[in-house]
Design an enzyme around this catalytic site. Structure first.
Site, PDB file in Angstrom:
ATOM      1  N   ALA A  16      15.880  10.811  64.784  1.00 16.13           N
ATOM      2  CA  ALA A  16      15.920  10.342  66.165  1.00 16.13           C
ATOM      3  C   ALA A  16      15.457  11.457  67.081  1.00 16.13           C
ATOM      4  O   ALA A  16      15.484  12.633  66.713  1.00 16.13           O
ATOM      5  CB  ALA A  16      17.346   9.946  66.552  1.00 16.13           C
ATOM      6  N   LYS A  43      19.497   4.514  71.650  1.00 16.92           N
ATOM      7  CA  LYS A  43      20.413   4.460  70.500  1.00 16.92           C
ATOM      8  C   LYS A  43      21.167   3.125  70.508  1.00 16.92           C
ATOM      9  O   LYS A  43      21.390   2.509  69.455  1.00 16.92           O
ATOM     10  CB  LYS A  43      21.403   5.632  70.522  1.00 16.92           C
ATOM     11  CG  LYS A  43      20.797   6.990  70.234  1.00 16.92           C
ATOM     12  CD  LYS A  43      20.192   7.140  68.833  1.00 16.92           C
ATOM     13  CE  LYS A  43      21.224   7.178  67.724  1.00 16.92           C
ATOM     14  NZ  LYS A  43      20.596   7.509  66.415  1.00 16.92           N
ATOM     15  N   TYR A  59      18.161   8.178  76.397  1.00 20.66           N
ATOM     16  CA  TYR A  59      18.618   8.470  75.023  1.00 20.66           C
ATOM     17  C   TYR A  59      19.653   7.453  74.580  1.00 20.66           C
ATOM     18  O   TYR A  59      19.512   6.798  73.538  1.00 20.66           O
ATOM     19  CB  TYR A  59      19.200   9.896  74.931  1.00 20.66           C
ATOM     20  CG  TYR A  59      19.983  10.139  73.651  1.00 20.66           C
ATOM     21  CD1 TYR A  59      19.374  10.069  72.404  1.00 20.66           C
ATOM     22  CD2 TYR A  59      21.365  10.420  73.688  1.00 20.66           C
ATOM     23  CE1 TYR A  59      20.092  10.281  71.235  1.00 20.66           C
ATOM     24  CE2 TYR A  59      22.088  10.636  72.523  1.00 20.66           C
ATOM     25  CZ  TYR A  59      21.448  10.561  71.291  1.00 20.66           C
ATOM     26  OH  TYR A  59      22.167  10.751  70.138  1.00 20.66           O
ATOM     27  N   THR A 115      25.714   7.306  68.075  1.00 17.71           N
ATOM     28  CA  THR A 115      26.431   8.196  68.989  1.00 17.71           C
ATOM     29  C   THR A 115      27.445   7.445  69.841  1.00 17.71           C
ATOM     30  O   THR A 115      27.279   6.248  70.099  1.00 17.71           O
ATOM     31  CB  THR A 115      25.404   8.890  69.919  1.00 17.71           C
ATOM     32  OG1 THR A 115      26.093   9.519  70.987  1.00 17.71           O
ATOM     33  CG2 THR A 115      24.443   7.887  70.535  1.00 17.71           C
ATOM     34  N   ASP A 116      28.453   8.161  70.317  1.00 20.61           N
ATOM     35  CA  ASP A 116      29.430   7.553  71.236  1.00 20.61           C
ATOM     36  C   ASP A 116      28.822   7.298  72.619  1.00 20.61           C
ATOM     37  O   ASP A 116      29.412   6.586  73.436  1.00 20.61           O
ATOM     38  CB  ASP A 116      30.682   8.438  71.374  1.00 20.61           C
ATOM     39  CG  ASP A 116      30.420   9.827  71.941  1.00 20.61           C
ATOM     40  OD1 ASP A 116      29.237  10.206  72.104  1.00 20.61           O
ATOM     41  OD2 ASP A 116      31.393  10.544  72.233  1.00 20.61           O
ATOM     42  N   GLU A 117      27.625   7.887  72.874  1.00 20.53           N
ATOM     43  CA  GLU A 117      27.051   7.759  74.212  1.00 20.53           C
ATOM     44  C   GLU A 117      26.647   6.321  74.540  1.00 20.53           C
ATOM     45  O   GLU A 117      26.449   5.979  75.700  1.00 20.53           O
ATOM     46  CB  GLU A 117      25.867   8.726  74.372  1.00 20.53           C
ATOM     47  CG  GLU A 117      26.311  10.148  74.094  1.00 20.53           C
ATOM     48  CD  GLU A 117      25.311  11.235  74.497  1.00 20.53           C
ATOM     49  OE1 GLU A 117      24.488  11.006  75.392  1.00 20.53           O
ATOM     50  OE2 GLU A 117      25.383  12.323  73.895  1.00 20.53           O
TER      51      GLU A 117
HETATM   52  P1  NAD Z   1      18.159  16.603  65.722  1.00 15.41           P
HETATM   53  O1  NAD Z   1      17.342  16.392  66.960  1.00 15.41           O
HETATM   54  O2  NAD Z   1      18.675  17.964  65.412  1.00 15.41           O
HETATM   55  O3  NAD Z   1      17.305  16.151  64.434  1.00 15.41           O
HETATM   56  C1  NAD Z   1      16.537  14.982  64.418  1.00 15.41           C
HETATM   57  C2  NAD Z   1      15.620  15.044  63.202  1.00 15.41           C
HETATM   58  O4  NAD Z   1      14.844  13.832  63.172  1.00 15.41           O
HETATM   59  C3  NAD Z   1      14.628  16.205  63.229  1.00 15.41           C
HETATM   60  O5  NAD Z   1      14.569  16.819  61.960  1.00 15.41           O
HETATM   61  C4  NAD Z   1      13.309  15.535  63.568  1.00 15.41           C
HETATM   62  O6  NAD Z   1      12.176  16.224  63.034  1.00 15.41           O
HETATM   63  C5  NAD Z   1      13.476  14.163  62.946  1.00 15.41           C
HETATM   64  N1  NAD Z   1      12.638  13.143  63.584  1.00 15.41           N
HETATM   65  C6  NAD Z   1      12.502  12.920  64.931  1.00 15.41           C
HETATM   66  N2  NAD Z   1      11.637  11.912  65.137  1.00 15.41           N
HETATM   67  C7  NAD Z   1      11.243  11.472  63.909  1.00 15.41           C
HETATM   68  C8  NAD Z   1      10.368  10.439  63.479  1.00 15.41           C
HETATM   69  N3  NAD Z   1       9.731   9.664  64.364  1.00 15.41           N
HETATM   70  N4  NAD Z   1      10.210  10.246  62.140  1.00 15.41           N
HETATM   71  C9  NAD Z   1      10.845  11.046  61.241  1.00 15.41           C
HETATM   72  N5  NAD Z   1      11.671  12.048  61.609  1.00 15.41           N
HETATM   73  C10 NAD Z   1      11.864  12.257  62.924  1.00 15.41           C
HETATM   74  O7  NAD Z   1      19.316  15.540  65.807  1.00 15.41           O
HETATM   75  P2  NAD Z   1      20.842  15.623  65.310  1.00 15.41           P
HETATM   76  O8  NAD Z   1      21.649  16.227  66.389  1.00 15.41           O
HETATM   77  O9  NAD Z   1      20.874  16.171  63.947  1.00 15.41           O
HETATM   78  O10 NAD Z   1      21.206  14.068  65.274  1.00 15.41           O
HETATM   79  C11 NAD Z   1      20.944  13.297  64.108  1.00 15.41           C
HETATM   80  C12 NAD Z   1      21.384  11.858  64.370  1.00 15.41           C
HETATM   81  O11 NAD Z   1      22.773  11.839  64.702  1.00 15.41           O
HETATM   82  C13 NAD Z   1      20.654  11.200  65.547  1.00 15.41           C
HETATM   83  O12 NAD Z   1      20.403   9.858  65.200  1.00 15.41           O
HETATM   84  C14 NAD Z   1      21.658  11.281  66.696  1.00 15.41           C
HETATM   85  O13 NAD Z   1      21.487  10.215  67.603  1.00 15.41           O
HETATM   86  C15 NAD Z   1      22.982  11.181  65.941  1.00 15.41           C
HETATM   87  N6  NAD Z   1      24.129  11.849  66.597  1.00 15.41           N
HETATM   88  C16 NAD Z   1      24.037  13.156  67.003  1.00 15.41           C
HETATM   89  C17 NAD Z   1      25.149  13.768  67.589  1.00 15.41           C
HETATM   90  C18 NAD Z   1      25.122  15.211  68.026  1.00 15.41           C
HETATM   91  O14 NAD Z   1      26.068  15.681  68.660  1.00 15.41           O
HETATM   92  N7  NAD Z   1      24.094  15.975  67.691  1.00 15.41           N
HETATM   93  C19 NAD Z   1      26.343  13.045  67.760  1.00 15.41           C
HETATM   94  C20 NAD Z   1      26.387  11.703  67.332  1.00 15.41           C
HETATM   95  C21 NAD Z   1      25.265  11.117  66.741  1.00 15.41           C
HETATM   96  P1  TYD Z   2      24.338  18.447  75.346  1.00 11.84           P
HETATM   97  O1  TYD Z   2      24.632  19.510  74.342  1.00 11.84           O
HETATM   98  O2  TYD Z   2      22.929  18.301  75.847  1.00 11.84           O
HETATM   99  O3  TYD Z   2      24.878  17.074  74.734  1.00 11.84           O
HETATM  100  P2  TYD Z   2      25.069  15.613  75.442  1.00 11.84           P
HETATM  101  O4  TYD Z   2      24.335  15.595  76.725  1.00 11.84           O
HETATM  102  O5  TYD Z   2      24.461  14.703  74.417  1.00 11.84           O
HETATM  103  O6  TYD Z   2      26.553  15.440  75.594  1.00 11.84           O
HETATM  104  O7  TYD Z   2      25.257  18.690  76.615  1.00 11.84           O
HETATM  105  C1  TYD Z   2      26.667  18.753  76.496  1.00 11.84           C
HETATM  106  C2  TYD Z   2      27.224  18.871  77.900  1.00 11.84           C
HETATM  107  O8  TYD Z   2      26.838  20.152  78.443  1.00 11.84           O
HETATM  108  C3  TYD Z   2      26.661  17.831  78.865  1.00 11.84           C
HETATM  109  O9  TYD Z   2      27.703  17.440  79.761  1.00 11.84           O
HETATM  110  C4  TYD Z   2      25.569  18.568  79.628  1.00 11.84           C
HETATM  111  C5  TYD Z   2      26.083  19.988  79.641  1.00 11.84           C
HETATM  112  N1  TYD Z   2      25.047  21.053  79.626  1.00 11.84           N
HETATM  113  C6  TYD Z   2      25.111  22.106  80.553  1.00 11.84           C
HETATM  114  O10 TYD Z   2      26.007  22.164  81.409  1.00 11.84           O
HETATM  115  N2  TYD Z   2      24.160  23.080  80.485  1.00 11.84           N
HETATM  116  C7  TYD Z   2      23.142  23.056  79.564  1.00 11.84           C
HETATM  117  O11 TYD Z   2      22.267  23.964  79.560  1.00 11.84           O
HETATM  118  C8  TYD Z   2      23.101  21.979  78.615  1.00 11.84           C
HETATM  119  C9  TYD Z   2      22.015  21.905  77.582  1.00 11.84           C
HETATM  120  C10 TYD Z   2      24.081  21.005  78.678  1.00 11.84           C
END
Ligand code: NAD
Ligand code: TYD
Length: 351
Positions: free
Chosen positions: A84, A161, A157, A132-134
């Site tokens: 994603a 999702k 975003y 995601t919870d978002e």
């Molecule tokens: P990330 O951005 O670190 O990694 C995403 C990966 O997907 C990357 O390796 C990227 O190269 C690959 N990718 C992107 N577009 C692509 C495409 N079109 N085809 C193939 N590969 C592609 O993301 P993450 O934080 O590891 O999140 C992974 C999943 O978990 C996502 O679906 C996200 O919505 C979900 N998620 C993330 C969080 C969080 O806090 N990071 C929380 C809840 C859910």
């Molecule tokens: P982020 O890590 O981008 O995750 P998400 O927006 O998906 O929750 O941001 C976490 C929280 O931190 C969000 O409320 C936005 C805030 N934030 C800052 O205050 N400064 C920053 O530079 C970034 C990247 C995020």
């Protein structure tokens, strides 16, 4: 030997998941499909890439012929879909990238899986969508997101999702595709691209750069250590009921400013700097457009029905995470080299 497809396995959560799976399940072949965007890095998997049950395929999930070719080549028994575009700030500046990957890409995977699995018994295969919870929107001062909270996404975003979650459910109800979904709160840990709050702050402390806090820093997120999310994915993939959704959360609600101050204290101590030096770098900047105030997860369904619970406390997780980034300075420098700039740096430099 079973074969599963993990999409997005070179990203933050995906690389932790791939590492876990190839080591814990040597009898399962793991095919990691990743486009290697700025967020995907094969260096994240260096320690396991030699294992005989690991295969990497570079490609884009929106490419239908590539995906059906992979289903033909590997005859997958399961899919765990993480690929994603994942950063809210980027979704504000480039929403269409999110529509393409998160919506069209997911639809494409579902479509190919439906076709490829026509002759397979429902109990034999499984499509697991990681979300995601978002998608639930923003909470006021009280209340928690449960699996029945109505969807109310508010950023490109979260809307993308949410759309993908709806498509996954539609493929289940319409075509009987055996799916399971989880919606998780904010993850933290090693290998997270330093555009997200926690790695960005550690990176900037290390380099004595300003620590950008959006608005007043009062927004609340519910933080979960990435290893605990991986454990939840494992349990839900194996034991989750087809067609169900499970919320995953850390029960660790923190205001952003609390997180930033805690990181400052831990990093000063670990870097041997005078107490309070990192805090002087805190800079309150213009708020994110449409910034959701509060996310908080009720994960009691997953805890009671499937027996998952987080194993790493917030304090332990933050210590581990600061250690990881301080010990992996070269990784940080490499992924932030080239033309990478944080969202705020781009805004200020007019890029
Ligand atoms: P990330 O951005 O670190 O990694 C995403 C990966 O997907 C990357 O390796 C990227 O190269 C690959 N990718 C992107 N577009 C692509 C495409 N079109 N085809 C193939 N590969 C592609 O993301 P993450 O934080 O590891 O999140 C992974 C999943 O978990 C996502 O679906 C996200 O919505 C979900 N998620 C993330 C969080 C969080 O806090 N990071 C929380 C809840 C859910
Ligand atoms: P982020 O890590 O981008 O995750 P998400 O927006 O998906 O929750 O941001 C976490 C929280 O931190 C969000 O409320 C936005 C805030 N934030 C800052 O205050 N400064 C920053 O530079 C970034 C990247 C995020």
């Amino acid at each position: 030997m079973k074969t599963i497809l993990i999409t997005g396995g070179a990203g933050f959560i995906g690389s932790h998941l791939v590492r876990h799976w190839v080591q814990k399940y040597p009898e399962t072949k793991v095919v990691n499909l990743d486009k290697l965007t700025y967020a995907g890095n094969l260096e994240n998997l260096k320690d396991v890439e030699h294992l005989p049950n690991y295969v990497f395929e570079k490609g884009d999930i929106i490419d239908a012929s590539l995906i059906s070719g992979l289903f033909e080549k590997y005859n997958f028994d399961g899919v765990i879909h993480l690929a994603a575009e994942s950063h809210v700030d980027r979704s504000i500046s480039s929403p269409l990238d999110f529509i393409k990957t998160n919506i069209v890409g997911t639809a494409n995977l579902l479509n190919v899986a439906r076709d490829a699995w026509k002759e397979r018994a429902t109990g034999d295969v499984r499509f697991y969508h990681v979300s995601t919870d978002e998608v639930y929107g923003s909470l006021g001062a009280t209340g928690l997101f449960s699996e029945t909270t109505p969807y109310s996404p508010r950023s490109p975003y979260s809307a993308s999702k949410a759309s993908s979650d709806h498509l996954v459910r539609a493929y289940h109800h319409t075509y009987g595709l055996p799916v399971v979904i989880s919606n998780c709160s904010n993850n933290y840990g090693g290998y997270q691209f330093p555009e997200k709050l926690i790695p960005l702050i550690i990176h900037n402390i290390r380099n004595n750069k300003p620590l950008p806090v959006y608005g007043k820093g009062e927004n609340v997120r519910d933080w979960l250590y990435v290893g605990d999310h991986v454990q939840a994915i494992d349990i839900i993939f194996h034991k989750g009921t087809i067609g169900e959704t499970y919320n995953v959360g850390g029960n660790n609600e923190k205001q952003n400013i609390e997180i930033v101050r805690l990181l400052c204290r831990i990093a000063d101590r670990k870097l041997g700097r005078e107490e309070g030096s990192a805090e002087r770098l805190i800079t309150f900047v213009k708020d994110r457009a449409g910034h959701d105030l509060r996310y908080a997860i009720d994960s009691s369904k997953l805890q009671h029905e499937l027996g998952w619970k987080p194993s790493v406390t917030f304090e332990q997780g933050m210590e581990l995470t600061v250690d990881w980034y301080l010990n992996n300075g070269e990784w940080l420098s490499r992924v932030t080299s080239g033309d990478y700039q944080s969202y705020y740096e781009q805004m200020y430099s007019g890029r």
